[in-house]
Design an enzyme around this catalytic site. Structure first.
Site, PDB file in Angstrom:
ATOM      1  CG  MET A  42       1.276  -0.581  -0.067  1.00 37.03           C
ATOM      2  SD  MET A  42       1.680   0.718   1.150  1.00 37.03           S
ATOM      3  CE  MET A  42       1.330   2.178   0.162  1.00 37.03           C
ATOM      4  CG  LEU A  72      -6.679  -3.759   6.651  1.00 41.52           C
ATOM      5  CD1 LEU A  72      -5.801  -4.195   7.824  1.00 41.52           C
ATOM      6  CD2 LEU A  72      -7.063  -4.961   5.790  1.00 41.52           C
ATOM      7  CG  HIS A 117       2.915   5.614   9.513  1.00 38.13           C
ATOM      8  ND1 HIS A 117       2.261   5.538   8.289  1.00 38.13           N
ATOM      9  CD2 HIS A 117       3.199   6.926   9.694  1.00 38.13           C
ATOM     10  CE1 HIS A 117       2.146   6.745   7.785  1.00 38.13           C
ATOM     11  NE2 HIS A 117       2.706   7.610   8.605  1.00 38.13           N
ATOM     12  CG  ASP A 150      -1.223   5.839   8.920  1.00 33.96           C
ATOM     13  OD1 ASP A 150      -1.031   4.610   8.954  1.00 33.96           O
ATOM     14  OD2 ASP A 150      -1.103   6.517   7.876  1.00 33.96           O
TER      15      ASP A 150
HETATM   16  C1  GRF Z   1       7.968   0.870   5.283  1.00 35.15           C
HETATM   17  O1  GRF Z   1       8.549   2.146   5.228  1.00 35.15           O
HETATM   18  C2  GRF Z   1       6.797   0.862   6.219  1.00 35.15           C
HETATM   19  O2  GRF Z   1       6.949   1.719   7.304  1.00 35.15           O
HETATM   20  C3  GRF Z   1       5.680   1.360   5.340  1.00 35.15           C
HETATM   21  O3  GRF Z   1       5.924   0.783   4.081  1.00 35.15           O
HETATM   22  C4  GRF Z   1       7.306   0.496   3.947  1.00 35.15           C
HETATM   23  C5  GRF Z   1       7.417  -0.974   3.674  1.00 35.15           C
HETATM   24  O4  GRF Z   1       8.738  -1.368   3.384  1.00 35.15           O
HETATM   25  N1  GRF Z   1       4.400   1.021   5.905  1.00 35.15           N
HETATM   26  P1  GRF Z   1       9.115  -2.898   3.361  1.00 35.15           P
HETATM   27  O5  GRF Z   1       8.188  -3.583   2.347  1.00 35.15           O
HETATM   28  O6  GRF Z   1       8.928  -3.435   4.731  1.00 35.15           O
HETATM   29  O7  GRF Z   1      10.547  -2.941   2.909  1.00 35.15           O
END
Ligand code: GRF
Length: 220
Positions: free
Chosen positions: A92, A95, A111, A147
């Site tokens: 999260m 970068l 994504h 994205d």
């Molecule tokens: C997923 O929905 C992914 O697409 C998004 O964040 C979420 C991460 O879930 N980037 P996890 O930590 O892999 O369970």
């Protein structure tokens, strides 16, 4: 053939990381996970990775004066582990171009939308608010614009009239767990070509996937 040394960068629960760990547990898979790196010490992904016997590292962004110092510390961890390929999986932090340029065509993200629709956060809420009938997920190469990188794999799922953001997220997550390991296999085995801003995958099964509701688990 040597397996591509891969790191997974996480911030949260790590269900996509777990899907990648499961797939790479097969010695014939073209990538191996050599490091799970989290920017959050409390990420649920860390104990999951440790339980699978995979080395983990924490680079807590709050401990650094700025983004550059944080990313330099992450890069040092990745280099220390001899990493050749990086998968973002619920990571999260945005970068910077400096970090992204260290990993040309070697940095992927997953994504939870059919890009280029619904870049950014709260994708499931926004899809429901728009009344779309089809939603899904995308694995793409990372470029500095958020994205927006070239698409490697996508899967679509139906949106039901009764869906809530949570039920839709769970359906999409099941699809994420199917396409991310495939995308990693393609990239790690040299079947992903990046030409003029788009990706060509040299694999017969590389078309987009349409997943029927019955074919997916409801939980990730
Ligand atoms: C997923 O929905 C992914 O697409 C998004 O964040 C979420 C991460 O879930 N980037 P996890 O930590 O892999 O369970």
């Amino acid at each position: 053939m040597a397996r591509m040394r891969t790191a997974v960068l996480v911030s949260g629960r790590g269900s996509n990381m777990a899907a990648l760990l499961d797939a790479t547990a097969d010695p014939s898979f073209p990538a191996e996970i050599v490091l799970v790196l989290s920017n959050r010490p409390d990420a649920g992904a860390l104990p999951r990775a440790a339980a699978a016997g995979v080395p983990t590292a924490v680079v807590d962004h709050r401990a650094f004066a700025d983004r550059a110092a944080f990313e330099a510390a992450m890069q040092a961890e990745l280099e220390r582990s001899g990493v050749e390929l990086v998968c973002l999986a619920g990571f999260m932090r945005v970068l910077t171009p400096w970090f992204i340029e260290r990993w040309p065509d070697r940095l992927m993200n997953i994504h939870p939308s059919l890009l280029p629709s619904y870049r950014g956060l709260h994708t499931h809420e926004r899809a429901l608010a728009d009344g779309v009938r089809i939603h899904g997920c995308t694995v793409h190469l990372v470029v500095p614009e958020l994205d927006a990188g070239p698409i490697i794999a996508q899967a679509a799922v139906p949106v039901h009239a009764t869906d809530t953001p949570d039920t839709l997220a769970a359906r999409v997550l099941g699809a994420e767990h199917q396409i991310y390991p495939r995308a990693l296999a393609w990239l790690a085995s040299g079947r992903v070509r990046h030409e003029a801003g788009r990706v060509v995958v040299d694999a017969p099964e590389a078309g987009g996937m349409l997943l029927s509701p019955g074919s997916l688990p409801d939980q990730g």
